[in-house]
Design an enzyme around this catalytic site. Structure first.
Site, mmCIF file in Angstrom:
data_model
loop_
_atom_site.group_PDB
_atom_site.id
_atom_site.type_symbol
_atom_site.label_atom_id
_atom_site.label_comp_id
_atom_site.label_asym_id
_atom_site.label_seq_id
_atom_site.Cartn_x
_atom_site.Cartn_y
_atom_site.Cartn_z
ATOM 1 N N GLN A 100 0.842 -1.189 0.000
ATOM 2 C CA GLN A 100 0.000 0.000 0.000
ATOM 3 C C GLN A 100 0.886 1.250 0.000
ATOM 4 O OE1 GLN A 100 -3.532 -0.419 2.498
ATOM 5 N NE2 GLN A 100 -3.202 -2.612 2.604
ATOM 6 N N TYR A 101 0.543 2.259 0.799
ATOM 7 C CA TYR A 101 1.349 3.481 0.806
ATOM 8 C C TYR A 101 2.574 3.325 1.703
ATOM 9 C CZ TYR A 101 -2.070 6.350 -1.673
ATOM 10 O OH TYR A 101 -2.895 6.879 -2.621
ATOM 11 N N TYR A 103 6.260 5.651 2.906
ATOM 12 C CA TYR A 103 7.049 6.885 2.870
ATOM 13 C C TYR A 103 8.513 6.543 2.677
ATOM 14 C CZ TYR A 103 9.793 10.814 4.591
ATOM 15 O OH TYR A 103 10.731 11.821 4.714
ATOM 16 N N GLY A 179 8.430 -4.465 0.199
ATOM 17 C CA GLY A 179 7.537 -4.509 -0.949
ATOM 18 C C GLY A 179 8.343 -4.827 -2.195
ATOM 19 N N ILE A 191 13.279 -3.185 0.314
ATOM 20 C CA ILE A 191 13.155 -2.971 1.755
ATOM 21 C C ILE A 191 13.481 -1.521 2.095
ATOM 22 C CG2 ILE A 191 14.130 -3.634 4.009
ATOM 23 C CD1 ILE A 191 15.045 -6.271 2.609
ATOM 24 N N CYS A 208 1.223 1.396 5.029
ATOM 25 C CA CYS A 208 0.843 0.008 4.720
ATOM 26 C C CYS A 208 -0.598 -0.295 5.125
ATOM 27 C CB CYS A 208 1.803 -0.982 5.363
ATOM 28 S SG CYS A 208 3.497 -0.792 4.781
#
Length: 244
Positions: A100-101, A103, A179, A191, A208
């Site tokens: 997902q998202y 940073y 991801g 990572i 996430c």
């Protein structure tokens, strides 16, 4: 809808289009690349895609790329629009990795992993478990115990110094995200481990997609760990987990 940054946009950040190895450059047939400064996201993706294609074609060695990005958010293939809390805070890049998202920003070690699963075994679950074990082994060198939790991607640490959760469990914070994407069974993306990022920057997203837990870093845990310190731990533990 938030404005997405597009691949190929001009980046104002200093980037390294052809990263050069620094220090010990090989672990068996895996090339280690370390980039100084901040590397733009679109340039990083372009390099990873080209390198993954070359690895799949037998034209390049596997590679581990250590770098930092300027502040930005990436949206994985499962990202939900409502999890982007502050759309205008930093650039947002659509990413084809899983998840997902997330940073990325200064003080966070990003480890892009370009490994050939044709050679290492076409087992995605095992590969993700190896990535998790690698992070946990590197953290252990600083006496940090990392945990894997069912239903929560990434690596977590317990925070007994914080108030317990309403159900009595020990509070936990996320210290590393994972991801990946595969193309022709060669991995890329990878990572991110929080060394000393600005933790408030995570507040612009639901990291996430998980709202119940927070985010931490090695420095936030009271450990004066530098980026080179972590890099040494990553290189030392890589062979233990992946066998070179």
């Amino acid at each position: 809808m938030p404005q997405r940054a597009r691949m190929g946009q001009h980046s104002r950040c200093r980037t390294l289009l052809t990263p050069r190895p620094t220090g010990p450059s090989r672990s068996a047939m895996t090339e280690w690349i370390t980039s100084d400064g901040l590397t733009g996201y679109e340039e990083a993706v372009a390099f990873m895609e080209a390198r993954a294609s070359a690895i799949a074609a037998g034209e390049a060695d596997e590679a581990i790329w250590l770098l930092e990005h300027p502040p930005l958010y990436t949206a994985g293939t499962s990202a939900r629009a409502e999890d982007l809390r502050e759309p205008g805070l930093f650039p947002v890049y659509d990413s084809k990795r899983g998840g997902q998202y997330t940073y990325h920003g200064p003080g966070q070690r990003v480890i892009y992993v370009m490994l050939d699963l044709n050679r290492r075994g076409r087992d995605i679950r095992r590969f993700v478990q190896q990535l998790e074990a690698w992070v946990i082994a590197a953290l252990a060198e600083f006496n940090v115990t990392g945990h894997i939790r069912e239903g929560r991607v990434g690596v977590w640490v317990e925070r007994p110094d914080r108030p317990r959760l309403p159900d009595g469990r020990v509070t936990e914070d996320k210290i590393a995200a994972i991801g990946i994407r595969l193309r022709k069974w060669v991995s890329f993306h990878g990572i991110s481990i929080n060394v000393e990022p600005e933790l408030s920057h995570f507040e612009g997203i639901v990291p996430c997609g998980i709202t119940e837990f927070g985010v931490t870093s090695l420095v936030d845990l009271g450990l004066p760990v530098s980026m080179p310190d972590l890099d040494v731990a990553l290189k030392r533990s890589f062979d233990e987990v992946f066998g070179g």
